[in-house]
Every structure is written in structure tokens, then in C-alpha cells.
Scaffold this motif. Structure first.
Motif, PDB file in Angstrom:
ATOM      1  N   VAL A 178       0.840  -1.206   0.000  1.00 22.86           N
ATOM      2  CA  VAL A 178       0.000   0.000   0.000  1.00 22.86           C
ATOM      3  C   VAL A 178       0.869   1.248   0.000  1.00 22.86           C
ATOM      4  N   ASP A 179       1.970   1.225   0.748  1.00 17.28           N
ATOM      5  CA  ASP A 179       2.902   2.347   0.749  1.00 17.28           C
ATOM      6  C   ASP A 179       3.472   2.586  -0.649  1.00 17.28           C
ATOM      7  N   LYS A 180       3.831   1.508  -1.339  1.00 18.56           N
ATOM      8  CA  LYS A 180       4.405   1.640  -2.676  1.00 18.56           C
ATOM      9  C   LYS A 180       3.391   2.209  -3.663  1.00 18.56           C
ATOM     10  N   VAL A 181       2.138   1.816  -3.514  1.00 18.84           N
ATOM     11  CA  VAL A 181       1.088   2.389  -4.370  1.00 18.84           C
ATOM     12  C   VAL A 181       0.971   3.894  -4.111  1.00 18.84           C
ATOM     13  N   ALA A 182       0.972   4.284  -2.836  1.00 18.69           N
ATOM     14  CA  ALA A 182       0.888   5.703  -2.492  1.00 18.69           C
ATOM     15  C   ALA A 182       2.071   6.469  -3.065  1.00 18.69           C
ATOM     16  N   ASP A 183       3.281   5.900  -2.942  1.00 16.41           N
ATOM     17  CA  ASP A 183       4.466   6.558  -3.497  1.00 16.41           C
ATOM     18  C   ASP A 183       4.373   6.684  -5.015  1.00 16.41           C
ATOM     19  N   PHE A 184       3.944   5.610  -5.674  1.00 17.48           N
ATOM     20  CA  PHE A 184       3.861   5.613  -7.136  1.00 17.48           C
ATOM     21  C   PHE A 184       2.911   6.723  -7.611  1.00 17.48           C
ATOM     22  N   LEU A 185       1.772   6.836  -6.966  1.00 17.42           N
ATOM     23  CA  LEU A 185       0.796   7.858  -7.359  1.00 17.42           C
ATOM     24  C   LEU A 185       1.336   9.257  -7.098  1.00 17.42           C
ATOM     25  N   SER A 186       2.004   9.440  -5.976  1.00 15.63           N
ATOM     26  CA  SER A 186       2.549  10.757  -5.652  1.00 15.63           C
ATOM     27  C   SER A 186       3.644  11.162  -6.626  1.00 15.63           C
ATOM     28  N   ILE A 187       4.556  10.247  -6.929  1.00  9.65           N
ATOM     29  CA  ILE A 187       5.650  10.554  -7.856  1.00  9.65           C
ATOM     30  C   ILE A 187       5.103  10.886  -9.245  1.00  9.65           C
ATOM     31  N   THR A 188       4.087  10.151  -9.680  1.00 12.10           N
ATOM     32  CA  THR A 188       3.585  10.301 -11.046  1.00 12.10           C
ATOM     33  C   THR A 188       2.706  11.536 -11.218  1.00 12.10           C
ATOM     34  N   PHE A 189       1.844  11.807 -10.247  1.00 14.20           N
ATOM     35  CA  PHE A 189       0.823  12.843 -10.437  1.00 14.20           C
ATOM     36  C   PHE A 189       1.033  14.110  -9.610  1.00 14.20           C
ATOM     37  N   VAL A 190       1.923  14.060  -8.622  1.00 12.19           N
ATOM     38  CA  VAL A 190       1.996  15.177  -7.678  1.00 12.19           C
ATOM     39  C   VAL A 190       3.370  15.836  -7.656  1.00 12.19           C
ATOM     40  N   ASP A 191       4.413  15.061  -7.424  1.00 13.56           N
ATOM     41  CA  ASP A 191       5.735  15.626  -7.173  1.00 13.56           C
ATOM     42  C   ASP A 191       6.188  16.537  -8.309  1.00 13.56           C
ATOM     43  N   MET A 192       6.564  17.756  -7.961  1.00 15.61           N
ATOM     44  CA  MET A 192       7.099  18.754  -8.883  1.00 15.61           C
ATOM     45  C   MET A 192       6.106  19.151  -9.968  1.00 15.61           C
ATOM     46  N   ARG A 193       4.825  18.884  -9.758  1.00 15.89           N
ATOM     47  CA  ARG A 193       3.782  19.321 -10.684  1.00 15.89           C
ATOM     48  C   ARG A 193       2.960  20.463 -10.107  1.00 15.89           C
ATOM     49  N   THR A 194       2.998  20.633  -8.789  1.00 16.91           N
ATOM     50  CA  THR A 194       2.145  21.627  -8.149  1.00 16.91           C
ATOM     51  C   THR A 194       2.750  23.025  -8.169  1.00 16.91           C
ATOM     52  N   TYR A 195       4.053  23.142  -7.866  1.00 16.93           N
ATOM     53  CA  TYR A 195       4.604  24.495  -7.803  1.00 16.93           C
ATOM     54  C   TYR A 195       4.662  25.180  -9.176  1.00 16.93           C
ATOM     55  N   PRO A 196       4.868  24.444 -10.306  1.00 13.77           N
ATOM     56  CA  PRO A 196       4.772  25.141 -11.593  1.00 13.77           C
ATOM     57  C   PRO A 196       3.363  25.666 -11.866  1.00 13.77           C
ATOM     58  N   MET A 197       2.343  24.876 -11.489  1.00 10.48           N
ATOM     59  CA  MET A 197       0.982  25.340 -11.710  1.00 10.48           C
ATOM     60  C   MET A 197       0.690  26.593 -10.890  1.00 10.48           C
ATOM     61  N   PHE A 198       1.089  26.573  -9.626  1.00 13.40           N
ATOM     62  CA  PHE A 198       0.857  27.749  -8.803  1.00 13.40           C
ATOM     63  C   PHE A 198       1.677  28.930  -9.286  1.00 13.40           C
ATOM     64  N   ALA A 199       2.846  28.686  -9.861  1.00  9.95           N
ATOM     65  CA  ALA A 199       3.625  29.783 -10.434  1.00  9.95           C
ATOM     66  C   ALA A 199       2.849  30.443 -11.570  1.00  9.95           C
ATOM     67  N   PHE A 200       2.212  29.627 -12.414  1.00 12.02           N
ATOM     68  CA  PHE A 200       1.399  30.182 -13.497  1.00 12.02           C
ATOM     69  C   PHE A 200       0.247  30.997 -12.922  1.00 12.02           C
ATOM     70  N   LEU A 201      -0.464  30.432 -11.950  1.00 14.17           N
ATOM     71  CA  LEU A 201      -1.600  31.145 -11.359  1.00 14.17           C
ATOM     72  C   LEU A 201      -1.145  32.417 -10.657  1.00 14.17           C
ATOM     73  N   PHE A 202       0.041  32.387 -10.074  1.00 11.22           N
ATOM     74  CA  PHE A 202       0.601  33.583  -9.444  1.00 11.22           C
ATOM     75  C   PHE A 202       0.838  34.677 -10.492  1.00 11.22           C
ATOM     76  N   GLY A 203       1.483  34.312 -11.603  1.00 18.46           N
ATOM     77  CA  GLY A 203       1.714  35.285 -12.663  1.00 18.46           C
ATOM     78  C   GLY A 203       0.425  35.779 -13.293  1.00 18.46           C
ATOM     79  N   TYR A 204      -0.526  34.867 -13.469  1.00 18.44           N
ATOM     80  CA  TYR A 204      -1.818  35.248 -14.039  1.00 18.44           C
ATOM     81  C   TYR A 204      -2.528  36.225 -13.107  1.00 18.44           C
ATOM     82  N   GLY A 205      -2.438  35.957 -11.807  1.00 16.80           N
ATOM     83  CA  GLY A 205      -3.059  36.863 -10.841  1.00 16.80           C
ATOM     84  C   GLY A 205      -2.434  38.242 -10.874  1.00 16.80           C
TER      85      GLY A 205
END
Length: 425
Positions: free
Chosen positions: A58-85
Motif C-alpha cells: 500500500v505504501d508503494k502504491v501511495a508513493d507511485f501515485l505521488s511521484i507520477t501525479f503530484v511531485d514537482m507538478r504543483t509548484y509550476p501550476m501555482f507559479a502560473f496562477l501567481f503570474g496570471y493573478g
């Protein structure tokens, strides 16, 4: 503090578009998931992913999902929204008659304050603060590019983006050769040390005073690295300035083909790019530890595309939300857009407060200098903790929305930026 004379104040509720607030509100969940991993200070970390080496299925599944969909994907999006704002703020001020120079001075004051907020946040609670990186990048990019032509924005996007892409290619090739060197080879050790700096001392030390020094050291490196050197945030700001001039997120219905293309391409690259790192982490492929750093530049580059894909996706969702409205936005988000969508927007409207509140709910509970709970959690239980933390910020934001309150961090920032209101708004 000098006084800036403005014709109008901050954005009002009826002027807000659903897409940016929906994006901020939901992505704060992903930020909580990404950040809480670093509080697993009792576990040995994989140097290529910053997730625990060992764990249950279960831990490995959680890690796999986080690495694939989350890690280093959030701060670029917020950077765009910051600039757009920033562009939204500027457009509103100029449309209301505020002189251009004063409107830009307002932006720079806000960027400088975010840098200061980030310093305090980093010193007191969270080494991985991104406010400082956004504030620093904002100061530079507004100064250099805010008034240039659209064509110049696009040209400089390529000028800054090309070296980042070339670096990833060279790093990947170099990693392939270094993986064939013995782990004790001096070159292998030096490359691993350069790309995988330690950042765990600020959460694993039992002394709060000592943790401040560790946090500030890492915060300084992260602010300069994320905000400038990796080029992701500056390039995102350039694209956000361009998009903000066209009001793409305010009027997504007029840009649906563009949003669909960006969502498909961005999310495809953003989700495929991390797969090698995720597969290596769960043991499906085997990369030596001294070469695992090769995944970091790939994650950074594909995170840029993933962030753009998430922005476009929420632009499309915001369009659907706006279409369902039977009339103009009312003062009650929950009546206008429904309880779930209204709750997510309530968080997005208070994204600064919600972001800081996550650290309040995490650092004293999880770090060794606090209650030390992070030592006893695993990947899946920490994922659950992150969801609970986000849920508490949602509940707080909903309560504030229903009682007509703004987020306390937003109130403080607006007071420092705009000063005390001199006339009804």
C-alpha cells in the motif's frame, strides 16, 4: 512604508472567475501530499524520489501515485496562477484609471511582501516554502518583462526554456554513463552529492532553535533555485503574462481549443515523464543510487508541462461551472455553484491562508522538534494525514466564506499592499 494612491482596491467577489480559485483550491490538496512526504524523518529515503525506500504494498502504491501525479507538478501550476493573478491585478487597476507606473509599483510591493512572508514561513515552520521563490521571480520578471510585447514574451519563453530542455537531455545521457561507474567512484559521489542535497535536518532535529538554521539555509537555496535557476517559475510567469492579457481563464469559453490541446499534451507529458522514477522506486526497474539523481531534471522539466496541463484542465472545469450558473455570481458560492464546488473555490480564494495553515497543522505535529509523529507514519498513512490536513483547511475556508470573512493572511497582505481603505469599496 510609502503610500500608493489607488483609484480602486482589491478584487471583489463578483469579479472572481471560478477557474483560478478551483485550481488553487484543489491543488492545495496535492501540495499537502507533496510536502508531508518530507516529514517521514524516521524512514530511509530513496535519493531519486525523496520517498521512503521500504514499505508495504500500500505504501508503494501511495508513493507511485505521488511521484507520477503530484511531485514537482504543483509548484509550476501555482507559479502560473501567481503570474496570471499579477496580470489580473494590473488589468483591474489600469482599467479603473490607476496610472501604469503606480499599478506596476503595486505589483512589486506585493512581490516583495511575498518574499518577506516566505522568509518568515521558512524560518518558523517549513523549509520548502515557495512564497519566497514566487516573490523573487515576480520581482525580476515584472521588472524585465511586464511591459514587453506579446511576441517578446513568447520569444523569451523559448530562450529560457531551451537551455532547461537541453540540460535534461545532457543530464540523462550523463546519468546513463555514471550508472555504469562503481558507487565509490569519485565522479559518481560528486554528482550524487551535487544533485541530492540533504534537507531532512530541519525536521529530524529535536531542537527547534537548531531547526531554524537548517530551514533558512534550505529556504535560501530553494528560493534562488526554484525562483530563478531552474527557470521553471520564470518561464511560467512569462506564459502567465501572455495568457492574462488574453483573459484566458476569465473567459475560457473563448479559448476552448487551446485549453483542450494544452490539457492533453501537458498532462500526457507531465504524467509520462515521472514514470521511470516511479518504476525505479517500486522496484520495477533498477537504477543505482549514485545515478538516481538523473530523475530530478526530468521531473523538473516534465513538471513544467504537467503544471500547464493542470491549469488548462481547471480552465475547462471552470468553463463548465460557469455554464451551469443560471445568473451572475451571487454572494453565496454554495448556492451559485453547489456545496462541493463552492467549498473548493472558498479554499482557492484563501489560498495563502490555506497554504500557511498546512504548515501550522504539519510542522509542530510531525517534526522531531514537535510531537514527532512523522517518525511513526508510513507513506500511505502520511498520505491520509495530508488529506485530513487539506480537509481541515476546507472546513476553515467554508466557515469563513459562510460568515463573510477573508483569510487572515490575505487580509494582512492586502493591508500591507493597499494600506487602509479610505473610501467604501
Amino acid at each position: 512604508m510609502s503610500t500608493i494612491t489607488l483609484i480602486r482596491g482589491p478584487v471583489q467577489a463578483a469579479e472572481r472567475s471560478p477557474a483560478p480559485d478551483l485550481a488553487r483550491g484543489f491543488m492545495l490538496l496535492l501540495i499537502a501530499i507533496a510536502n508531508t512526504t518530507y516529514y517521514l524523518w524516521g524512514s530511509e529515503m530513496n535519493p531519486g524520489t525523496s520517498h521512503p525506500r521500504d514499505g508495504s504494498a500500500v505504501d508503494k502504491v501511495a508513493d507511485f501515485l505521488s511521484i507520477t501525479f503530484v511531485d514537482m507538478r504543483t509548484y509550476p501550476m501555482f507559479a502560473f496562477l501567481f503570474g496570471y493573478g499579477m496580470m489580473q491585478l494590473y488589468n483591474r487597476q489600469v482599467a479603473s484609471g490607476t496610472p501604469d507606473a503606480i499599478a506596476r509599483s503595486l505589483l512589486q510591493r506585493r512581490n516583495g511582501l511575498l518574499l518577506a512572508f516566505g522568509f518568515v514561513h521558512g524560518a518558523l515552520l517549513w523549509m520548502g516554502d515557495v512564497l519566497g521563490a514566487y516573490g523573487l521571480a515576480g520581482l525580476l520578471m515584472v521588472w524585465l518583462f511586464f511591459q514587453v510585447k506579446d511576441r517578446t514574451l513568447i520569444v523569451w519563453t523559448w530562450v529560457l526554456g531551451a537551455p532547461a530542455a537541453l540540460f535534461v537531455v545532457l543530464a540523462t545521457v550523463g546519468g546513463w554513463f555514471i550508472a555504469r561507474l562503481p558507487a565509490d567512484d569519485p565522479t559518481a559521489r560528486e554528482m550524487a552529492a551535487a544533485f541530492m542535497p540533504s534537507d531532512g535536518e530541519s525536521v529530524s532535529t529535536t531542537s527547534y532553535l537548531a531547526s531554524i538554521g537548517w530551514r533558512l539555509a534550505y529556504w535560501t537555496l530553494g528560493t534562488v533555485g526554484q525562483g530563478v535557476l531552474t527557470l521553471v517559475v520564470p518561464v511560467m510567469l512569462l506564459l502567465a503574462f501572455w495568457a492574462g492579457r488574453r483573459r484566458i481563464l476569465e473567459n475560457p469559453g473563448e479559448h476552448l481549443p487551446l485549453l483542450r490541446r494544452v490539457a492533453v499534451v501537458g498532462l500526457t507529458l507531465g504524467w509520462l515523464g515521472p514514470l521511470p522514477a516511479a518504476l525505479d522506486h517500486v522496484g520495477a526497474i533498477d537504477v543505482p543510487d549514485h545515478a538516481a539523481w538523473v530523475f530530478l531534471p526530468v521531473q523538473i522539466l516534465t513538471g513544467f508541462f504537467g503544471g500547464l496541463g493542470y491549469v488548462a484542465l481547471f480552465g475547462l472545469i471552470g468553463h463548465r461551472v460557469a455554464q451551469r450558473r443560471s445568473g451572475p455570481p451571487s454572494g453565496n458560492l454554495f448556492l451559485t455553484d453547489g456545496p462541493f464546488t463552492g467549498a473548493i473555490q472558498a479554499v482557492g480564494k484563501r489560498s495563502l491562508t490555506s497554504y500557511l495553515l498546512q504548515s501550522v497543522l504539519c510542522a509542530p505535529v510531525l517534526a522531531a522538534w514537535g510531537l514527532g509523529l512523522g517518525q511513526y507514519l508510513s507513506s500511505w498513512s502520511m498520505l491520509l494525514y495530508a488529506v485530513v490536513v487539506w480537509g481541515l483547511t476546507v472546513a476553515f475556508a467554508v466557515w469563513q466564506e459562510r460568515t463573510g470573512r477573508r483569510g487572515p493572511a490575505e487580509v494582512l497582505l492586502r493591508r500591507l499592499v493597499y494600506g487602509r481603505p479610505t473610501a467604501p469599496r
